[in-house]
Design a protein around this motif. Structure first.
Motif, PDB file in Angstrom:
ATOM      1  N   ALA B 294       0.835  -1.201   0.000  1.00 12.43           N
ATOM      2  CA  ALA B 294       0.000   0.000   0.000  1.00 12.43           C
ATOM      3  C   ALA B 294       0.868   1.248   0.000  1.00 12.43           C
ATOM      4  O   ALA B 294       0.532   2.251  -0.636  1.00 12.43           O
ATOM      5  CB  ALA B 294      -0.945  -0.011   1.194  1.00 12.43           C
ATOM      6  N   GLY B 295       2.000   1.177   0.688  1.00 13.03           N
ATOM      7  CA  GLY B 295       2.885   2.334   0.722  1.00 13.03           C
ATOM      8  C   GLY B 295       3.407   2.653  -0.667  1.00 13.03           C
ATOM      9  O   GLY B 295       3.421   3.808  -1.105  1.00 13.03           O
ATOM     10  N   LEU B 296       3.816   1.596  -1.387  1.00 17.07           N
ATOM     11  CA  LEU B 296       4.341   1.812  -2.743  1.00 17.07           C
ATOM     12  C   LEU B 296       3.261   2.371  -3.654  1.00 17.07           C
ATOM     13  O   LEU B 296       3.516   3.256  -4.476  1.00 17.07           O
ATOM     14  CB  LEU B 296       4.892   0.502  -3.300  1.00 17.07           C
ATOM     15  N   ILE B 297       2.025   1.849  -3.512  1.00 15.91           N
ATOM     16  CA  ILE B 297       0.950   2.368  -4.369  1.00 15.91           C
ATOM     17  C   ILE B 297       0.678   3.829  -4.046  1.00 15.91           C
ATOM     18  O   ILE B 297       0.473   4.655  -4.946  1.00 15.91           O
ATOM     19  CB  ILE B 297      -0.318   1.518  -4.211  1.00 15.91           C
ATOM     20  N   ALA B 298       0.720   4.154  -2.767  1.00 17.58           N
ATOM     21  CA  ALA B 298       0.497   5.554  -2.384  1.00 17.58           C
ATOM     22  C   ALA B 298       1.514   6.446  -3.087  1.00 17.58           C
ATOM     23  O   ALA B 298       1.205   7.558  -3.504  1.00 17.58           O
ATOM     24  CB  ALA B 298       0.610   5.713  -0.869  1.00 17.58           C
ATOM     25  N   PHE B 299       2.719   5.934  -3.226  1.00 14.04           N
ATOM     26  CA  PHE B 299       3.764   6.718  -3.873  1.00 14.04           C
ATOM     27  C   PHE B 299       3.460   6.934  -5.357  1.00 14.04           C
ATOM     28  O   PHE B 299       3.792   7.961  -5.929  1.00 14.04           O
ATOM     29  CB  PHE B 299       5.100   5.993  -3.695  1.00 14.04           C
ATOM     30  N   ARG B 300       2.798   5.930  -5.981  1.00 11.68           N
ATOM     31  CA  ARG B 300       2.557   6.006  -7.415  1.00 11.68           C
ATOM     32  C   ARG B 300       1.299   6.798  -7.773  1.00 11.68           C
ATOM     33  O   ARG B 300       1.137   7.215  -8.914  1.00 11.68           O
ATOM     34  CB  ARG B 300       2.418   4.600  -8.010  1.00 11.68           C
ATOM     35  N   GLN B 301       0.399   6.959  -6.845  1.00  8.57           N
ATOM     36  CA  GLN B 301      -0.879   7.603  -7.165  1.00  8.57           C
ATOM     37  C   GLN B 301      -0.700   9.102  -7.380  1.00  8.57           C
ATOM     38  O   GLN B 301       0.242   9.703  -6.857  1.00  8.57           O
ATOM     39  CB  GLN B 301      -1.874   7.399  -6.025  1.00  8.57           C
ATOM     40  N   THR B 302      -1.649   9.683  -8.150  1.00  3.25           N
ATOM     41  CA  THR B 302      -1.623  11.134  -8.256  1.00  3.25           C
ATOM     42  C   THR B 302      -2.878  11.765  -7.670  1.00  3.25           C
ATOM     43  O   THR B 302      -2.924  12.960  -7.450  1.00  3.25           O
ATOM     44  CB  THR B 302      -1.514  11.579  -9.722  1.00  3.25           C
ATOM     45  N   ASP B 303      -3.914  10.946  -7.425  1.00  4.23           N
ATOM     46  CA  ASP B 303      -5.139  11.473  -6.818  1.00  4.23           C
ATOM     47  C   ASP B 303      -4.917  11.574  -5.309  1.00  4.23           C
ATOM     48  O   ASP B 303      -4.606  10.590  -4.638  1.00  4.23           O
ATOM     49  CB  ASP B 303      -6.300  10.527  -7.142  1.00  4.23           C
ATOM     50  N   LEU B 304      -5.074  12.774  -4.782  1.00 11.41           N
ATOM     51  CA  LEU B 304      -4.780  13.017  -3.365  1.00 11.41           C
ATOM     52  C   LEU B 304      -5.524  12.056  -2.450  1.00 11.41           C
ATOM     53  O   LEU B 304      -4.968  11.530  -1.494  1.00 11.41           O
ATOM     54  CB  LEU B 304      -5.183  14.443  -3.012  1.00 11.41           C
ATOM     55  N   LYS B 305      -6.822  11.833  -2.759  1.00 13.50           N
ATOM     56  CA  LYS B 305      -7.610  10.992  -1.862  1.00 13.50           C
ATOM     57  C   LYS B 305      -7.133   9.544  -1.912  1.00 13.50           C
ATOM     58  O   LYS B 305      -7.155   8.850  -0.907  1.00 13.50           O
ATOM     59  CB  LYS B 305      -9.086  11.093  -2.209  1.00 13.50           C
ATOM     60  N   TYR B 306      -6.728   9.090  -3.117  1.00  8.42           N
ATOM     61  CA  TYR B 306      -6.198   7.731  -3.195  1.00  8.42           C
ATOM     62  C   TYR B 306      -4.892   7.627  -2.423  1.00  8.42           C
ATOM     63  O   TYR B 306      -4.614   6.621  -1.771  1.00  8.42           O
ATOM     64  CB  TYR B 306      -5.983   7.320  -4.659  1.00  8.42           C
ATOM     65  N   ILE B 307      -4.085   8.684  -2.501  1.00  7.51           N
ATOM     66  CA  ILE B 307      -2.803   8.641  -1.780  1.00  7.51           C
ATOM     67  C   ILE B 307      -3.061   8.461  -0.294  1.00  7.51           C
ATOM     68  O   ILE B 307      -2.516   7.572   0.365  1.00  7.51           O
ATOM     69  CB  ILE B 307      -2.005   9.938  -2.032  1.00  7.51           C
ATOM     70  N   ILE B 308      -3.941   9.306   0.250  1.00 12.09           N
ATOM     71  CA  ILE B 308      -4.208   9.210   1.691  1.00 12.09           C
ATOM     72  C   ILE B 308      -4.891   7.885   2.007  1.00 12.09           C
ATOM     73  O   ILE B 308      -4.617   7.257   3.035  1.00 12.09           O
ATOM     74  CB  ILE B 308      -5.092  10.385   2.170  1.00 12.09           C
ATOM     75  N   GLY B 309      -5.771   7.448   1.092  1.00 14.12           N
ATOM     76  CA  GLY B 309      -6.462   6.172   1.309  1.00 14.12           C
ATOM     77  C   GLY B 309      -5.467   5.029   1.424  1.00 14.12           C
ATOM     78  O   GLY B 309      -5.517   4.237   2.363  1.00 14.12           O
TER      79      GLY B 309
END
Lengths: 509, 512
Positions: B294-309
């Motif tokens: 999940a940490g790695l995916i958070a790094f790859r996301q660009t949507d703020l809510k997905y990052i925090i999610g």
């Protein structure tokens, strides 16, 4: 036996039935005298009000005597020549039947395809009456007559929409299957009649069976009679009629058929099992249990697995009702088993679990069919897809349906969970672990189709999406009333469980 | 301590009463509605602070007990109480709920319905944290699911119906699986739903009987683990949060997920400690996957809510790792991480909501230079990020140190599932887990730079209105909680420790 003295007060034992009978005649007469000009709405309200009145009066004057330990030979609860047993067990079932009848009358008001309505309501009341007699019957002849009387009314009601071919088909199918099942049952009853030397009272039959070495014949009789009961409760393998009849019959009536008639089947099943096979002869009861257990397992699996594959909401609910009968059969098995190992406390618990479940299932399923009745009429389809987007079109209806589905599934806060817990607990108390494992497995299977409806209502969209779907008053009230009752029973489970236990004890003593 | 006033019930009832009152207020009087919602939570906040402070650390165990018989035939009762583990959770819920109302003050789409559902949701969460009757817990759990569904489907952003249903089905089915496991324990160990009684019942089982129910620990732990977004059953969570309105994201990410971890700990680990020692060394790999994946995916996301999610998924992974270590350090760390991470996630979602509400943008590539528009939000974000990556002085640091130390220590315990071995892989899990600090630093810095501190390119963004007083207050409030707990972790730790001692006692009884 109370042959010697005739006491008019004994008629109190069948006062609810007398009242219902009279009211059915009143409805018929009103319809006829007015030249069929009284609208369906008025007749429906009259029918419901009359049944409510009968229920109220029965609660006032016709409650059964409280007897903890009966004196031998002269049980005041065995009345009218031993034909009827006036006990709390029968009375509680009567309340279930009459409540189902009242709710069904109200839902029927808004069901347009029912044109000529006078006979419809009269037949509904008559069938309710006969179910009351079924639950109270204490004699082979009474049992058969009451069962047939209720069935005939149901056959007619299933085929009531004469100009709809499917309804006519449902009526014929139900009649043919029902007549066959009833004939087979009659053979079994005749066999018992012969074995007992012409006695028909349950107690007398039981005494004679206990004395004679007639085990094989008795087992055969059991097998034959079970066909009739299995047909009534739509247990596998006598369930074939269920989906077809449910699909064709008038929707509000299906709510009645799937609950009251099923409950009546369980009432006669339990009383018959208990009274005809007294403890010395309980070997036969063990055979019965060995039969019941696979029956319960098959019924649960078949109902749940086939329900998943359905695309018609009424067929899906038909298989769901088969599965629900399977859950109740867990309780019946536990009841028979506890009884044959002479554990009256456990037997009372199991019987009470069945009563409790039957009552709550009645409320839940009638609410579900009430919603189906409205939606299928307004959308003009009986497919599950008719429920698409219902949450946006009729939020309260969707909410009621969700509550009903989750309760049928057995999700925790709702009464279905409490009811299933009572059933499973009874089975565990008899170490029927296998049944509970299968039951829980089946609950998990049923998640698919019960949540499927919820998903359709909340996620899918329909073509006329934003259009609100108006809820007719009477049906809306039924949904509200039964949902409230479901919640109320959950909160006051202990009180209702107490009544169920009292009823079960009245059956056992 | 026995209080004659049912404090816990009042904490739970205050939002219910608030919801009922709101329904009486005319639709147009939105100010009254919002004030009512805020005051209901203020009452809960005050009372839960009182419980937190009033919890007698010297005595320990369950306190503030209220017990009323309900369905004795099935062993069901109204039994609520708090121990050292749940008291901070109530406080956390109240803090996040109170701030959630403050940041939703500008909401003008059907506020009456929104706030009454929000109040019901929080009442359910309070109830779940305090109930010691499993049936009661399940009722509160379902009571939460329903408003969450309605709030996301009714007030969410894009894809809201899909996300709401996905979330509801995941959590509902997860709870069913847990219920099946619990029912097995229920039938084997005394037919009571009362946690304390059931625990005694499990202890009284013979080893053979216990063997029969042992595998069901997996159902209970994973079933409740779904709510704590255990990998690979975490999928509902980023979708759900992305679609949910700000207040719901805050509550769900910060608090409701904590309910899942709490339930897995209370009704899984604490109920069947022996089974936990047997199976958790295997389940721990799922929790590790949470943290890293999940940490790695958070790094790859660009949507703020997905990052925090996704970061909240990772943060729950840390909590589960702490639980899986099954020793004092790890459990203490898990408790602190639940509390700190809850406030932190709440704060982050609030900040995202403030940006989205003004700019209607959530993509970090399109956002820039927000520091000039809302400087305080930038400060709040930095504090939140530092807490997330475990900066000393913020609560993430002690929590993560304790969790990794606990994992390291757990490597020395004998393995039950592979007899004759030690759980040697725990040390590798600790090493792999520490990577999360790097990963978190990477995504938080990236977001902080792009959204807040980059050169302002988009002039429309610069023209957006700044924060209002209520928003500022909620940022300051949550940041202050983080700093206080970070500087003085003992404020919370002392209480959590008492709860952990009880769990440890049952664990050592199981192994001894």
């Amino acid at each position: 036996m109370a042959y010697s003295v005739f006491d008019p007060s004994q008629f109190l034992a069948i006062a609810p039935e007398i009242g219902l009978m009279l009211w059915a005649l009143v409805i018929l007469a009103l319809d006829m005298v007015s030249g069929r000009r009284i609208p369906r709405r008025t007749l429906g309200v009259l029918a419901a009000a009359g049944m409510a009145g009968v229920l109220f009066l029965s609660l006032l004057i016709a409650t059964p005597p409280q007897i903890v330990v009966p004196e031998l030979g002269s049980d005041p609860r065995s009345v009218l020549g031993g034909m009827i047993r006036h006990d709390l067990f029968a009375f509680v079932f009567r309340i279930i039947f009459i409540a189902a009848g009242i709710l069904t009358c109200l839902v029927s008001i808004d069901f347009r395809p029912l044109r000529a309505a006078g006979e419809y309501y009269a037949l509904l009341i008559l069938s309710t009456m006969a179910m009351g007699l079924m639950a109270a019957s204490n004699d082979l002849i009474m049992l058969y007559l009451a069962t047939e009387a209720s069935s005939f009314a149901l056959y007619l009601l299933a085929g009531f929409m004469r100009d709809t071919p499917r309804s006519a088909e449902a009526g014929i199918k139900y009649f043919v299957f029902g007549a066959a099942a009833s004939t087979v049952m009659l053979y079994g009853l005749a066999l018992l009649f012969g074995l007992s030397g012409g006695q028909t009272g349950y107690a007398a039959v039981a005494q004679l069976l206990a004395g004679a070495d007639t085990r094989m014949a008795a087992v055969l009789a059991v097998l034959l009679i079970i066909v009739g009961f299995a047909f009534k409760t739509s247990a596998v393998p006598f369930h074939f009629w269920t989906p077809d009849v449910y699909e064709g019959a008038p929707t509000p009536f299906v709510g009645f058929l799937s609950t009251a008639s099923k409950a009546a089947g369980f009432a006669i099943l339990m009383r018959f099992l208990l009274y005809v096979f007294e403890p010395p002869f309980s070997q036969a009861a063990v055979v019965w249990v060995q039969l019941m257990q696979p029956l319960a397992i098959l019924t649960m699996f078949l109902g749940n697995l086939l329900a998943i594959t359905q695309s018609s909401i009424k067929r899906m609910l038909a298989y769901s009702s088969i599965a629900q009968a399977g859950y109740m059969l867990i309780g019946v098995t536990a009841f028979g088993f506890a009884y044959s190992r002479q554990a009256p406390e456990a037997a009372a618990d199991a019987a009470a679990a069945v009563i409790f479940y039957a009552a709550t299932y009645m409320l839940t399923n009638i609410a579900a069919f009430a919603v189906v009745s409205i939606v299928s009429q307004r959308v003009g389809s009986e497919q599950i897809s008719a429920f698409n987007g219902l949450a946006r079109r009729a939020p309260y209806l969707a909410l009621g349906m969700t509550a009903a589905m989750l309760s049928l599934l057995g999700a925790p806060p709702l009464v279905g969970f409490v009811g299933k817990l009572f059933l499973f607990r009874a089975a565990i108390a008899d170490s029927l672990v296998m049944l509970v494992v299968v039951g829980v497995l089946n609950v998990l299977i049923s998640v698919f189709y019960y949540l499927g409806i919820v998903r359709a209502m909340y996620v899918e969209r329909s073509s006329d999406d934003p259009l609100p779907l108006p809820t007719p008053t009477a049906t809306g009230w039924v949904v509200l009333l039964s949902s409230t009752a479901i919640l109320f029973i959950t909160v006051a489970s202990t009180q209702f469980w107490g009544i169920a236990v009292d009823a079960a004890k009245a059956l056992l003593n | 301590m026995n209080f004659s006033i049912p404090v816990l019930t009042l904490i739970m009832l205050a939002p219910v009463i608030g919801a009922a009152l709101i329904l009486l207020v005319p639709r147009e009087r939105t100010d009254i509605i919002k004030t009512l919602a805020a005051s209901a939570f203020a009452v809960s906040l005050a009372l839960s602070f009182f419980v937190f402070v009033g919890y007698d650390r010297a005595v320990g165990g369950f306190q503030f007990t209220e017990k009323v018989s309900w369905i004795p035939e099935l062993g069901i009762g109204y039994h609520v109480a708090v121990d050292g583990f749940s008291a901070p959770m109530l406080l956390l819920t109240a803090i996040v709920a109170f701030c959630a109302v403050l940041v939703s003050w500008r909401l003008d789409d059907r506020p009456r319905e929104f706030f009454s559902f929000l109040l019901m949701l929080v009442a359910g969460v309070f109830g779940a944290f305090m109930s010691l009757d499993i049936f009661l817990f399940l009722i509160f759990y379902e009571l939460v699911l329903f408003p969450v569904y309605v709030l996301i489907a009714g007030w969410g952003s894009k894809n809201r119906e899909y996300a709401a249903m996905k979330l509801t089905i995941y959590l509902f089915v997860g709870s069913l699986v847990a219920i099946v496991g619990l029912l097995v324990v229920y039938f084997q160990a005394g037919a009571t739903f009362d946690f304390v009684e059931l625990q005694k019942g499990v202890l009284a089982l013979s080893p053979e009987q216990f063997e029969q129910i042992k595998p069901w620990f997996i159902a209970i732990f994973i079933g409740f683990g779904v709510l704590a977004s255990i990998w690979p059953l975490h999928n509902w969570s980023p979708d759900g949060y992305a679609a949910a309105p700000t207040a719901v994201s805050m509550l769900h990410g910060g608090v409701l997920k904590a309910t899942g971890a709490y339930a897995a700990l209370r009704f899984g680990v604490q109920l069947m400690p022996e089974a936990a020692q047997y199976y958790l060394p295997v389940i721990v790999f799922l929790c590790l996957a949470n943290v890293i994946y999940a940490g790695l995916i958070a790094f790859r996301q660009t949507d703020l809510k997905y990052i925090i999610g996704f970061s909240s998924v990772a943060h729950l992974g840390l909590v589960l790792l702490g639980i899986a270590s099954l020793n004092e350090l790890g459990l203490n760390g898990a408790g602190l991480e639940l509390f700190a991470g809850g406030v932190m996630t709440g704060l982050m979602f609030a900040l995202v909501g403030m940006i989205y509400e003004r700019a209607h943008l959530r993509d970090i590539e399109e956002l820039n230079g927000m520091f000039r528009v809302m400087p305080l939000a930038a400060v709040g974000f930095v504090i939140g990020s530092l807490a997330a990556m475990g900066m000393p002085g913020l609560p993430g640091f002690p929590a993560e140190v304790m969790i990794f130390m606990g994992l390291w220590r757990a490597a020395e315990t004998p393995s039950l599932i592979f007899p004759g071995q030690l759980n040697w892989w725990y040390s590798w899990i600790a090493i792999a887990g520490v990577l999360t600090v790097v990963i978190t630093a990477a995504w938080t810095l990236r977001v902080a730079y792009k959204v807040y501190f980059s050169e302002p390119k988009n002039l429309e963004l610069q023209a957006l209105p700044g924060l209002d007083a209520l928003e500022k207050f909620s940022i300051v409030f949550m940041s202050a909680v983080l700093i206080i707990v970070g500087v003085m972790p003992n404020t919370v730790m002392q209480v959590i420790q008492v709860g952990v001692q009880t769990i440890l006692a049952s664990l050592s009884r199981a192994s001894g």
